[in-house]
Every structure is written in C-alpha cells, then in structure tokens.
Design a protein around this motif. Structure first.
Motif, short mmCIF file in Angstrom:
data_model
loop_
_atom_site.label_atom_id
_atom_site.label_comp_id
_atom_site.label_asym_id
_atom_site.label_seq_id
_atom_site.Cartn_x
_atom_site.Cartn_y
_atom_site.Cartn_z
N SER A 126 -8.49 2.06 7.91
CA SER A 126 -8.25 1.72 6.58
C SER A 126 -7.98 3.21 5.74
O SER A 126 -8.65 4.07 5.55
N ASN A 127 -6.66 2.97 5.27
CA ASN A 127 -6.47 4.03 4.39
C ASN A 127 -6.19 3.58 2.78
O ASN A 127 -5.35 4.14 2.09
N TYR A 128 -7.15 2.63 2.62
CA TYR A 128 -6.88 2.02 1.19
C TYR A 128 -7.72 2.77 0.01
O TYR A 128 -7.28 2.71 -0.95
N GLY A 129 -8.77 3.42 0.59
CA GLY A 129 -9.53 4.45 -0.40
C GLY A 129 -9.69 5.83 0.08
O GLY A 129 -10.74 6.00 0.57
N TYR A 130 -8.85 6.71 -0.34
CA TYR A 130 -9.17 8.15 0.09
C TYR A 130 -10.01 8.48 -0.91
O TYR A 130 -10.12 8.37 -1.92
N PHE A 153 -11.11 12.23 -1.97
CA PHE A 153 -10.69 13.62 -1.99
C PHE A 153 -11.67 14.41 -2.30
O PHE A 153 -12.73 14.40 -3.20
N TYR A 165 0.97 -2.11 -0.20
CA TYR A 165 -0.55 -1.72 -0.79
C TYR A 165 -0.18 -0.87 -1.84
O TYR A 165 0.52 0.34 -1.73
N TYR A 188 -4.36 6.40 -8.62
CA TYR A 188 -5.43 7.40 -8.33
C TYR A 188 -5.18 8.14 -9.98
O TYR A 188 -4.41 8.40 -10.64
N GLY A 248 -10.72 16.31 -7.56
CA GLY A 248 -9.71 15.58 -6.65
C GLY A 248 -9.48 14.21 -7.22
O GLY A 248 -10.12 13.76 -8.02
N PRO A 249 -8.09 13.85 -6.83
CA PRO A 249 -7.76 12.35 -7.39
C PRO A 249 -8.83 11.36 -6.97
O PRO A 249 -9.49 11.55 -5.83
N LEU A 280 -9.89 6.96 -6.75
CA LEU A 280 -9.15 5.70 -6.78
C LEU A 280 -9.53 5.08 -8.24
O LEU A 280 -10.66 4.85 -8.28
N ARG A 295 -1.93 -5.66 -4.36
CA ARG A 295 -1.03 -6.02 -3.33
C ARG A 295 0.03 -7.01 -3.90
O ARG A 295 -0.17 -7.64 -5.02
N GLY A 321 -1.94 -0.46 5.90
CA GLY A 321 -2.98 0.50 6.16
C GLY A 321 -2.79 1.80 6.74
O GLY A 321 -3.47 2.68 7.00
N GLY A 322 -1.47 2.21 6.44
CA GLY A 322 -1.27 3.55 7.05
C GLY A 322 -1.35 4.53 6.08
O GLY A 322 -1.71 4.16 4.76
N LYS A 323 -0.81 5.80 6.17
CA LYS A 323 -0.91 6.69 5.15
C LYS A 323 -0.26 6.71 3.83
O LYS A 323 0.79 5.89 3.68
N LEU A 324 -0.75 7.06 2.79
CA LEU A 324 -0.35 6.86 1.45
C LEU A 324 0.99 7.78 1.16
O LEU A 324 0.89 9.18 1.72
#
Lengths: 113, 111
Positions: free
Chosen positions: A98-102, A104, B32, B36, B43-44, B46, B51, B96-99
């Motif tokens: 899940s990369n949906y909510g980082y 930081f 997705y 932020y 830091g940022p 969410l 979607r 679901g990969g990196k942003l």
C-alpha cells in the motif's frame, strides 16, 4: 501516534564530507522512501526500499546511496557532499502493498558549504 | 509520461475565497490521485485522495475534481482560511506503486 523520525532537523556540512541522514519509523512499515524537496521541483524520489537489505533507485540517485539493515531504519548517505546537494530531505514510509498513504518525517535541511 | 505537472507555483487568496490548484498527468494507467498538505517545518501529510471512477470527492471544505478525459485533476478549497496557508502537492500512482509528486503550490491566505 505513529511516527517517522529524522535524526537531524538542520545540518551544515563541508564539500567532500560523507554525510549520513537517518530515518526511523515505529509503524512496522515495510516500505521506506527518501525524497529531496526543492522549490519549483516538488518532491523527487532518491531511493526506496521494500524490505530489509533491499533498495531500489528512484529518479535522482546519483551521488547518493542508502542502507537498510533493520526494518525500522533507512539511512541516506551522501558519499561526497557537494553544494548542489543542499536541500530539504524527507523520509517517508508505508505498509507493504500500500503506497496510498505515505507518512512523512519532518525533514532534514542540509546545507553543504 | 511519468510526470505530474502542477500549477500555479504560488497562489494568494483572500480569506473566504476559493483556492484552486490544478494538476495534469500523461500516464493513463495512473489509478490513484492524492493531495498532500505541508505546513512550514513539517513533512507533507495526506489531505484527500480520489480514484478515477468518480469525478468529485468532497471532505469538508476540500474538494477534488477529476476529469479523466482531459487527464486533469484539481483541488478546490472553499472558504479559504489563513490556517490553510501551506504548500500543497498533488501526486499520482499506478497499482499501489510509488507516488509521483507534482511541483508544489505555495498557498497564502490573506486575512
């Protein structure tokens, strides 16, 4: 409250020094990321890791390396600091799959003189 | 094709006004789209995400509008307040990969 902690808020280093930026998360997250933030350029991915001892290059890996010996800790290394590496560095983490909510950290402002 | 382009770079809005920040992308496989919010010294974090199967998502004063055909999405902040002054980043990812983050918008809401 879950946390991503970056060891230093501000750092000043000399050109040519080896610099270590440390990041620790307490959420048992598998995925960890290092970004640098520069005005007008946004957040650019340097390296990321999906597991212990695993690492993958991001978009701007040149001049950097990383280390992940333990799940909770992800270190960014500047092998020989240069002035163009003066920047804000941000660490982030997410759970596996899940990369949906980082989440930081608060960032490390590095100045190389 | 992996880029997300964000505009404007900075924005000044009067208290009570509407703040609008726009983003555009090229990769139609993105599925997705989060926003932020980053306050100075932090830091940022969410703020809100959408979607592509919906055209709008609202959470309080914050709304994402999504236009799949134009490959654009935007953040609207209604009744903007000085406490909304921050840097805002749009982002996108696939499966679901990196942003992939946009360039950021520095919002200042004047009292």
């Amino acid at each position: 409250d879950v946390k991503v902690t970056q060891s230093s808020r501000y750092l000043v280093k000399r050109t040519g020094e080896k610099v270590f930026l440390e990041c620790v998360q307490d959420m048992d997250h598998e995925n960890m990321f290092w970004y640098r933030q520069d005005p007008g350029l946004g957040l650019r991915l340097i390296y990321f890791s999906y597991d212990v001892k695993m690492k993958e290059k991001g978009d701007i890996p040149e001049g950097y390396s990383v280390s992940r010996e333990k799940k909770e800790r992800f270190s960014l290394i500047l092998e020989s600091a240069s002035t163009n590496q003066t920047s804000m560095y941000l660490c982030a983490s997410t759970p596996w799959g899940s990369n949906y909510g980082y989440t930081f950290g608060s960032g490390t402002r590095l100045t190389v003189v | 094709q992996q880029q997300v382009k964000q505009s404007p770079q900075s924005l000044i809005v009067q208290k009570g006004g509407i703040s609008i920040i726009n983003c555009a992308y090229e990769n139609t496989a993105f599925d997705y789209f989060p926003w932020y919010q980053q306050f100075p010294g932090k830091g940022p974090a969410l703020l809100i995400a959408i979607r592509p199967d919906v055209s709008e998502k609202k959470e309080g004063r914050f709304t994402i509008s999504f236009n799949k055909s134009a490959k654009q999405f935007s953040l609207h902040i209604m009744d903007s307040q000085p406490g909304d002054s921050a840097t805002y980043f749009c982002a996108a990812s696939r499966g679901g990969g990196k942003l992939i983050f946009g360039q950021g918008t520095e919002l200042s809401v004047k009292p």
